[in-house]
Design a protein around this motif. Sequence first.
Motif, PDB file in Angstrom:
ATOM      1  N   VAL A  29       0.836  -1.204   0.000  1.00 56.49           N
ATOM      2  CA  VAL A  29       0.000   0.000   0.000  1.00 56.49           C
ATOM      3  C   VAL A  29       0.868   1.251   0.000  1.00 56.49           C
ATOM      4  CG1 VAL A  29      -1.653   1.342   1.369  1.00 56.49           C
ATOM      5  CG2 VAL A  29      -1.976  -1.115   1.090  1.00 56.49           C
ATOM      6  N   MET A  30       1.915   1.274   0.808  1.00 54.04           N
ATOM      7  CA  MET A  30       2.825   2.414   0.850  1.00 54.04           C
ATOM      8  C   MET A  30       3.458   2.646  -0.512  1.00 54.04           C
ATOM      9  SD  MET A  30       6.468   2.852   2.809  1.00 54.04           S
ATOM     10  CE  MET A  30       7.166   1.777   1.550  1.00 54.04           C
ATOM     11  N   LEU A  31       3.895   1.579  -1.143  1.00 50.07           N
ATOM     12  CA  LEU A  31       4.536   1.696  -2.450  1.00 50.07           C
ATOM     13  C   LEU A  31       3.562   2.227  -3.490  1.00 50.07           C
ATOM     14  CD1 LEU A  31       7.062   1.187  -4.172  1.00 50.07           C
ATOM     15  CD2 LEU A  31       6.242  -1.145  -4.549  1.00 50.07           C
ATOM     16  N   LEU A  32       2.346   1.704  -3.491  1.00 56.15           N
ATOM     17  CA  LEU A  32       1.346   2.135  -4.463  1.00 56.15           C
ATOM     18  C   LEU A  32       1.007   3.608  -4.293  1.00 56.15           C
ATOM     19  CD1 LEU A  32      -0.597   1.222  -6.723  1.00 56.15           C
ATOM     20  CD2 LEU A  32      -2.275   0.721  -4.956  1.00 56.15           C
ATOM     21  N   LEU A  33       0.753   4.037  -3.056  1.00 55.17           N
ATOM     22  CA  LEU A  33       0.404   5.439  -2.802  1.00 55.17           C
ATOM     23  C   LEU A  33       1.576   6.370  -3.089  1.00 55.17           C
ATOM     24  CD1 LEU A  33      -1.663   5.139   0.513  1.00 55.17           C
ATOM     25  CD2 LEU A  33      -2.528   5.404  -1.815  1.00 55.17           C
ATOM     26  N   SER A  34       2.791   5.954  -2.753  1.00 56.11           N
ATOM     27  CA  SER A  34       3.964   6.796  -2.976  1.00 56.11           C
ATOM     28  C   SER A  34       4.214   7.007  -4.461  1.00 56.11           C
ATOM     29  CB  SER A  34       5.192   6.170  -2.315  1.00 56.11           C
ATOM     30  OG  SER A  34       5.028   6.050  -0.925  1.00 56.11           O
ATOM     31  N   ILE A  35       4.103   5.948  -5.225  1.00 51.31           N
ATOM     32  CA  ILE A  35       4.308   6.071  -6.672  1.00 51.31           C
ATOM     33  C   ILE A  35       3.251   6.976  -7.279  1.00 51.31           C
ATOM     34  CG2 ILE A  35       4.213   4.790  -8.846  1.00 51.31           C
ATOM     35  CD1 ILE A  35       5.562   2.470  -7.443  1.00 51.31           C
ATOM     36  N   GLU A  36       2.028   6.830  -6.832  1.00 50.66           N
ATOM     37  CA  GLU A  36       0.951   7.665  -7.357  1.00 50.66           C
ATOM     38  C   GLU A  36       1.178   9.132  -7.012  1.00 50.66           C
ATOM     39  OE1 GLU A  36      -2.487   8.745  -9.354  1.00 50.66           O
ATOM     40  OE2 GLU A  36      -1.252   6.930  -9.415  1.00 50.66           O
ATOM     41  N   ARG A  37       1.604   9.418  -5.766  1.00 44.64           N
ATOM     42  CA  ARG A  37       1.845  10.800  -5.356  1.00 44.64           C
ATOM     43  C   ARG A  37       3.011  11.405  -6.118  1.00 44.64           C
ATOM     44  NH1 ARG A  37      -0.861  14.720  -3.918  1.00 44.64           N
ATOM     45  NH2 ARG A  37      -2.004  13.269  -2.563  1.00 44.64           N
ATOM     46  N   VAL A  38       4.096  10.666  -6.249  1.00 40.68           N
ATOM     47  CA  VAL A  38       5.260  11.170  -6.981  1.00 40.68           C
ATOM     48  C   VAL A  38       4.909  11.386  -8.446  1.00 40.68           C
ATOM     49  CG1 VAL A  38       7.588  10.591  -7.772  1.00 40.68           C
ATOM     50  CG2 VAL A  38       6.952  10.196  -5.394  1.00 40.68           C
ATOM     51  N   ILE A 285       6.106   6.126 -19.966  1.00 39.84           N
ATOM     52  CA  ILE A 285       6.431   4.697 -20.031  1.00 39.84           C
ATOM     53  C   ILE A 285       6.979   4.236 -18.687  1.00 39.84           C
ATOM     54  CG2 ILE A 285       7.887   2.990 -21.160  1.00 39.84           C
ATOM     55  CD1 ILE A 285       7.835   4.713 -23.654  1.00 39.84           C
ATOM     56  N   VAL A 286       7.892   5.018 -18.139  1.00 37.06           N
ATOM     57  CA  VAL A 286       8.428   4.688 -16.820  1.00 37.06           C
ATOM     58  C   VAL A 286       7.322   4.732 -15.780  1.00 37.06           C
ATOM     59  CG1 VAL A 286      10.117   5.355 -15.078  1.00 37.06           C
ATOM     60  CG2 VAL A 286      10.671   5.611 -17.504  1.00 37.06           C
ATOM     61  N   GLU A 287       6.444   5.710 -15.910  1.00 35.28           N
ATOM     62  CA  GLU A 287       5.329   5.846 -14.985  1.00 35.28           C
ATOM     63  C   GLU A 287       4.460   4.600 -14.982  1.00 35.28           C
ATOM     64  OE1 GLU A 287       1.199   8.481 -14.832  1.00 35.28           O
ATOM     65  OE2 GLU A 287       2.662   8.745 -16.425  1.00 35.28           O
ATOM     66  N   LYS A 288       4.144   4.105 -16.173  1.00 31.74           N
ATOM     67  CA  LYS A 288       3.291   2.913 -16.263  1.00 31.74           C
ATOM     68  C   LYS A 288       4.006   1.673 -15.718  1.00 31.74           C
ATOM     69  CE  LYS A 288       0.712   4.656 -20.243  1.00 31.74           C
ATOM     70  NZ  LYS A 288       0.419   4.502 -21.685  1.00 31.74           N
ATOM     71  N   ILE A 289       5.312   1.608 -15.950  1.00 25.49           N
ATOM     72  CA  ILE A 289       6.075   0.473 -15.416  1.00 25.49           C
ATOM     73  C   ILE A 289       6.064   0.494 -13.893  1.00 25.49           C
ATOM     74  CG2 ILE A 289       8.386  -0.516 -15.243  1.00 25.49           C
ATOM     75  CD1 ILE A 289       8.879   0.341 -18.113  1.00 25.49           C
ATOM     76  N   LEU A 290       6.217   1.680 -13.324  1.00 29.65           N
ATOM     77  CA  LEU A 290       6.201   1.793 -11.865  1.00 29.65           C
ATOM     78  C   LEU A 290       4.833   1.414 -11.302  1.00 29.65           C
ATOM     79  CD1 LEU A 290       8.214   5.100 -11.330  1.00 29.65           C
ATOM     80  CD2 LEU A 290       8.962   2.768 -10.849  1.00 29.65           C
ATOM     81  N   LEU A 291       3.764   1.865 -11.956  1.00 31.60           N
ATOM     82  CA  LEU A 291       2.425   1.515 -11.504  1.00 31.60           C
ATOM     83  C   LEU A 291       2.189   0.017 -11.623  1.00 31.60           C
ATOM     84  CD1 LEU A 291       0.279   4.443 -12.953  1.00 31.60           C
ATOM     85  CD2 LEU A 291       0.851   4.013 -10.572  1.00 31.60           C
ATOM     86  N   LEU A 292       2.674  -0.578 -12.726  1.00 33.53           N
ATOM     87  CA  LEU A 292       2.539  -2.019 -12.898  1.00 33.53           C
ATOM     88  C   LEU A 292       3.311  -2.755 -11.815  1.00 33.53           C
ATOM     89  CD1 LEU A 292       1.590  -4.454 -14.558  1.00 33.53           C
ATOM     90  CD2 LEU A 292       3.653  -4.188 -15.968  1.00 33.53           C
ATOM     91  N   VAL A 296       1.747  -5.277  -9.057  1.00 32.89           N
ATOM     92  CA  VAL A 296       2.220  -6.655  -8.886  1.00 32.89           C
ATOM     93  C   VAL A 296       2.574  -6.911  -7.426  1.00 32.89           C
ATOM     94  CG1 VAL A 296       4.106  -8.235  -9.455  1.00 32.89           C
ATOM     95  CG2 VAL A 296       3.004  -6.916 -11.260  1.00 32.89           C
ATOM     96  N   VAL A 297       3.176  -5.924  -6.773  1.00 33.08           N
ATOM     97  CA  VAL A 297       3.520  -6.081  -5.355  1.00 33.08           C
ATOM     98  C   VAL A 297       2.257  -6.262  -4.527  1.00 33.08           C
ATOM     99  CG1 VAL A 297       4.510  -4.922  -3.352  1.00 33.08           C
ATOM    100  CG2 VAL A 297       5.698  -4.844  -5.535  1.00 33.08           C
ATOM    101  N   VAL A 298       1.214  -5.476  -4.826  1.00 31.84           N
ATOM    102  CA  VAL A 298      -0.060  -5.615  -4.113  1.00 31.84           C
ATOM    103  C   VAL A 298      -0.644  -7.011  -4.340  1.00 31.84           C
ATOM    104  CG1 VAL A 298      -2.444  -4.789  -3.986  1.00 31.84           C
ATOM    105  CG2 VAL A 298      -0.573  -3.156  -4.154  1.00 31.84           C
ATOM    106  N   LEU A 299      -0.611  -7.468  -5.590  1.00 28.69           N
ATOM    107  CA  LEU A 299      -1.148  -8.788  -5.915  1.00 28.69           C
ATOM    108  C   LEU A 299      -0.394  -9.882  -5.179  1.00 28.69           C
ATOM    109  CD1 LEU A 299      -3.044 -10.575  -7.571  1.00 28.69           C
ATOM    110  CD2 LEU A 299      -1.356 -10.515  -9.427  1.00 28.69           C
TER     111      LEU A 299
END
Length: 419
Positions: A29-38, A285-292, A296-299
């Motif tokens: 969750v931390m990783l997902l929210l941090s990537i989204e905020r950045v 492209i980098v943004e989408k890779i980070l979100l993916l 995957v980490v959440v999954l």
Amino acid sequence: MIIAKLAYKSLLNRRASVLLTLFTIAISVMLLLSIERVRIDAKSSFSNTISGTDLIVGARTGDIQLLLSSVFRIGHTNNGVSWKSYEYITSQRGVNWSIPISLGDSHKGQAVLGTTLDYFSHYRFAKKQNLTFNKGRPFAAINEVVLGSEVANKLGYKLNDSIVISHGMGNTSFHHHDDNPFKVVGILNPTGTPVDKTLHIPLAAIDLIHGGKASLEHEHEHEHEHDEHNNLVGHPKQITAFLMGFNSPLYTLQIRRNINQYKPEALLGIMPTVTLKELWEMLAIVEKILLLFSAVVVLVSLLGMLTTLLANLSQRRRELAILRSVGARPWHLFTLISIESLLTTLLGCLVGSALYYLAIFSAGGYLQSHAGISVNITMLSYYELGLIGVIMAAGFIIGLIPATRAYFYSLSDGMSIKA
């Protein structure tokens, strides 16, 4: 309430495995929210860096390279623009204003920009906001410097302090202009752009300290021989680039075409809004890779929770059978396992949100100083709350799998387990 209390005590009884699962969910969750905020703040910082500028003109190179070097102070251009070409282009019909800029020097790793007083009048950031002063005023003499807010805060400078500029853009320089000190006369308000990390000096000072004709103090003694504006501008041989604003968008397209076809020297004119969009598309492209990656980490964390629940369920068959023997119905067992998975996911999301704020608060200064990304610490947006809701729903759905298996466990099956 009884089932919820029982689920809570069951989780406490198995706290080792539950804490491991909870921590895995929290990290995801931390990783997902941090990537989204950045991602959001990086896009905002990029788009807000420069506003109201119609053209940026520099030596012919790539559009993005010119934008990065002239606006973001990243990299450098091998060639400059001759002063003669600058004067010719800016004298064309339709030009409202122009800002020459000269880069190449630094002070303790911070960029030094030579420019004119037009910089403080016409430079815009965010939604066409003007540069404003927190303290002091614009430079009025050749040996004066105006600091960005981050430079003043980071290096602890205040008004009337003396500053020595170094040659080159690196953090370490072996050539300091010790004979030409500058006096701090102004400190700008924060903008969240590279302006905050820049020292601004008169354009004439750049030409003088590299020409080696005289010290700034000596030049200052002869100011009465020249007009004050000319003293601050001088007649440099070349500049790094210049910004332009026009009376009409039609002039923008026409003069941009003339600049790109300019024969005396190879020049390039770019529209910063268009180039910023191109730059962000490259980073998308980098943004989408980070979100993916975060998805995957959440999954993986949810699958880990499922594995833990199924493994614990096999060990708890006798416990569930005892509950059946004291009157618990199958739907009681189904509800118990579902609530356990829901509580684990909820606690993981809460801990993950707390870790997210801790990470943003800790890394905000680093991102601002090293990446130019101004991270805003705000309440979770509806979109971010929606992401947490999706994780909660996914955790609940995954919890239904072991809950369904518990539902079909019979009393005789639980009591007849062989050692």
